[in-house]
Design a protein around this motif. Structure first.
Motif, PDB file in Angstrom:
ATOM      1  N   LEU A  60       0.907  -1.180  -0.298  1.00 18.43           N
ATOM      2  CA  LEU A  60      -0.304   0.348   0.124  1.00 18.43           C
ATOM      3  C   LEU A  60       0.581   1.342  -0.448  1.00 18.43           C
ATOM      4  O   LEU A  60       0.757   2.268  -1.317  1.00 18.43           O
ATOM      5  CB  LEU A  60      -0.876  -0.237   1.304  1.00 18.43           C
ATOM      6  N   ILE A  61       2.347   1.309   0.708  1.00 11.66           N
ATOM      7  CA  ILE A  61       3.356   2.436   0.723  1.00 11.66           C
ATOM      8  C   ILE A  61       3.342   2.290  -0.774  1.00 11.66           C
ATOM      9  O   ILE A  61       3.510   3.662  -1.286  1.00 11.66           O
ATOM     10  CB  ILE A  61       3.753   2.396   2.063  1.00 11.66           C
ATOM     11  N   LEU A  62       4.400   1.638  -0.919  1.00  9.89           N
ATOM     12  CA  LEU A  62       4.705   2.130  -2.332  1.00  9.89           C
ATOM     13  C   LEU A  62       3.877   2.841  -3.503  1.00  9.89           C
ATOM     14  O   LEU A  62       4.124   3.246  -4.467  1.00  9.89           O
ATOM     15  CB  LEU A  62       5.139   0.586  -2.495  1.00  9.89           C
ATOM     16  N   ARG A  63       2.293   1.206  -3.457  1.00 10.64           N
ATOM     17  CA  ARG A  63       1.685   2.139  -4.591  1.00 10.64           C
ATOM     18  C   ARG A  63       1.232   3.484  -4.231  1.00 10.64           C
ATOM     19  O   ARG A  63       0.727   4.699  -5.518  1.00 10.64           O
ATOM     20  CB  ARG A  63      -0.056   0.829  -4.567  1.00 10.64           C
ATOM     21  N   SER A  64       0.815   3.941  -3.203  1.00 11.33           N
ATOM     22  CA  SER A  64      -0.077   5.162  -2.765  1.00 11.33           C
ATOM     23  C   SER A  64       1.243   6.051  -3.420  1.00 11.33           C
ATOM     24  O   SER A  64       0.922   7.770  -4.165  1.00 11.33           O
ATOM     25  CB  SER A  64      -0.205   5.294  -1.924  1.00 11.33           C
ATOM     26  N   LYS A  68       7.412   2.035  -8.202  1.00 15.01           N
ATOM     27  CA  LYS A  68       7.562   1.067  -8.793  1.00 15.01           C
ATOM     28  C   LYS A  68       8.843  -0.352  -9.130  1.00 15.01           C
ATOM     29  O   LYS A  68       9.072  -0.613  -9.592  1.00 15.01           O
ATOM     30  CB  LYS A  68       6.884   1.536 -10.547  1.00 15.01           C
ATOM     31  N   ARG A  69       9.988   0.499  -8.421  1.00 17.71           N
ATOM     32  CA  ARG A  69      11.129   0.065  -8.316  1.00 17.71           C
ATOM     33  C   ARG A  69      11.802   0.103  -7.451  1.00 17.71           C
ATOM     34  O   ARG A  69      11.653   1.170  -6.495  1.00 17.71           O
ATOM     35  CB  ARG A  69      12.302   0.519  -9.384  1.00 17.71           C
ATOM     36  N   ILE A  70      11.784  -0.752  -6.175  1.00 17.62           N
ATOM     37  CA  ILE A  70      13.111  -0.900  -5.070  1.00 17.62           C
ATOM     38  C   ILE A  70      13.815  -1.584  -5.172  1.00 17.62           C
ATOM     39  O   ILE A  70      14.757  -2.096  -6.022  1.00 17.62           O
ATOM     40  CB  ILE A  70      12.075  -1.740  -4.229  1.00 17.62           C
ATOM     41  N   ILE A  71      14.979  -0.945  -3.937  1.00 15.91           N
ATOM     42  CA  ILE A  71      16.295  -1.830  -3.693  1.00 15.91           C
ATOM     43  C   ILE A  71      16.311  -2.481  -2.355  1.00 15.91           C
ATOM     44  O   ILE A  71      16.065  -1.638  -1.825  1.00 15.91           O
ATOM     45  CB  ILE A  71      17.730  -0.664  -3.775  1.00 15.91           C
ATOM     46  N   HIS A  82      15.578 -12.257  -0.418  1.00 15.78           N
ATOM     47  CA  HIS A  82      15.083 -13.158  -1.178  1.00 15.78           C
ATOM     48  C   HIS A  82      13.851 -13.262  -1.750  1.00 15.78           C
ATOM     49  O   HIS A  82      12.781 -13.496  -2.437  1.00 15.78           O
ATOM     50  CB  HIS A  82      15.390 -14.464  -1.488  1.00 15.78           C
ATOM     51  N   THR A  83      12.910 -13.339   0.025  1.00 14.20           N
ATOM     52  CA  THR A  83      11.841 -13.973   0.146  1.00 14.20           C
ATOM     53  C   THR A  83      10.670 -12.477  -0.442  1.00 14.20           C
ATOM     54  O   THR A  83      10.238 -11.981  -1.268  1.00 14.20           O
ATOM     55  CB  THR A  83      10.845 -14.387   1.581  1.00 14.20           C
ATOM     56  N   THR A  84      11.617 -10.756  -0.282  1.00 12.56           N
ATOM     57  CA  THR A  84      11.372  -9.598  -0.302  1.00 12.56           C
ATOM     58  C   THR A  84      11.029 -10.039  -1.758  1.00 12.56           C
ATOM     59  O   THR A  84       9.967  -9.158  -2.131  1.00 12.56           O
ATOM     60  CB  THR A  84      11.413  -8.814   0.473  1.00 12.56           C
ATOM     61  N   MET A  85      12.197 -10.144  -2.785  1.00 11.92           N
ATOM     62  CA  MET A  85      12.151  -9.465  -4.256  1.00 11.92           C
ATOM     63  C   MET A  85      11.160 -10.636  -4.529  1.00 11.92           C
ATOM     64  O   MET A  85      10.721 -10.741  -5.278  1.00 11.92           O
ATOM     65  CB  MET A  85      13.064 -10.555  -4.464  1.00 11.92           C
ATOM     66  N   ALA A  88       7.652  -9.136  -4.086  1.00 11.33           N
ATOM     67  CA  ALA A  88       7.848  -7.651  -4.307  1.00 11.33           C
ATOM     68  C   ALA A  88       7.623  -8.542  -6.506  1.00 11.33           C
ATOM     69  O   ALA A  88       6.299  -7.274  -7.410  1.00 11.33           O
ATOM     70  CB  ALA A  88       8.652  -7.109  -5.292  1.00 11.33           C
ATOM     71  N   ASN A  89       8.187  -8.674  -6.398  1.00 14.29           N
ATOM     72  CA  ASN A  89       8.133  -9.371  -8.507  1.00 14.29           C
ATOM     73  C   ASN A  89       6.504 -10.347  -8.612  1.00 14.29           C
ATOM     74  O   ASN A  89       5.931 -10.165  -9.580  1.00 14.29           O
ATOM     75  CB  ASN A  89       8.558 -10.880  -8.621  1.00 14.29           C
ATOM     76  N   ASP A  90       5.731 -10.905  -7.412  1.00 17.66           N
ATOM     77  CA  ASP A  90       4.513 -11.681  -7.230  1.00 17.66           C
ATOM     78  C   ASP A  90       3.804 -10.260  -7.951  1.00 17.66           C
ATOM     79  O   ASP A  90       2.257 -10.406  -7.952  1.00 17.66           O
ATOM     80  CB  ASP A  90       3.973 -12.473  -6.520  1.00 17.66           C
ATOM     81  N   ARG A  91       3.462  -8.553  -7.248  1.00 18.15           N
ATOM     82  CA  ARG A  91       2.725  -7.790  -7.338  1.00 18.15           C
ATOM     83  C   ARG A  91       3.288  -7.283  -8.557  1.00 18.15           C
ATOM     84  O   ARG A  91       2.681  -6.543  -8.813  1.00 18.15           O
ATOM     85  CB  ARG A  91       3.166  -7.159  -5.704  1.00 18.15           C
TER      86      ARG A  91
END
Length: 91
Positions: A60-64, A68-71, A82-85, A88-91
């Motif tokens: 929600l924070i990122l979309r609002s 679109k890209r994160i480090i 890796h789990t977070t990556m 993120a890819n699944d979204r």
């Protein structure tokens, strides 16, 4: 299941540890190092598991904000990062 396994190993969330209660905001072992401390008003996401998206407001924070890209960075690259990556890819 994860909480049960952690408690069996003596390292459950909230259990006493060498730096205070394990994974509890405000305890000495939870805090960020000074070089990475957030600026006033920046969001801090407490995650209950390995990924940063599951059961948090990160998506929600990122979309609002139109992000679109994160480090990613972290200590347990082979698990949490890796789990977070993957999340993120699944979204």
């Amino acid at each position: 299941n994860k909480r049960w396994r952690s408690r069996q190993a003596g390292a459950g969330i909230g259990d006493p540890g060498p730096c205070g209660k394990i994974l509890v905001r405000g305890e000495p072992g939870w805090d960020l190092i000074p070089e990475l401390y957030p600026f006033a008003g920046e969001d801090v996401v407490d995650k209950p598991g390995k990924g940063s998206f599951c059961a948090t407001d990160l998506d929600l924070i990122l979309r609002s904000r139109g992000i679109k890209r994160i480090i990613l960075g972290g200590i347990t690259t082979d698990v949490c990062v890796h789990t977070t990556m993957r999340e993120a890819n699944d979204r």
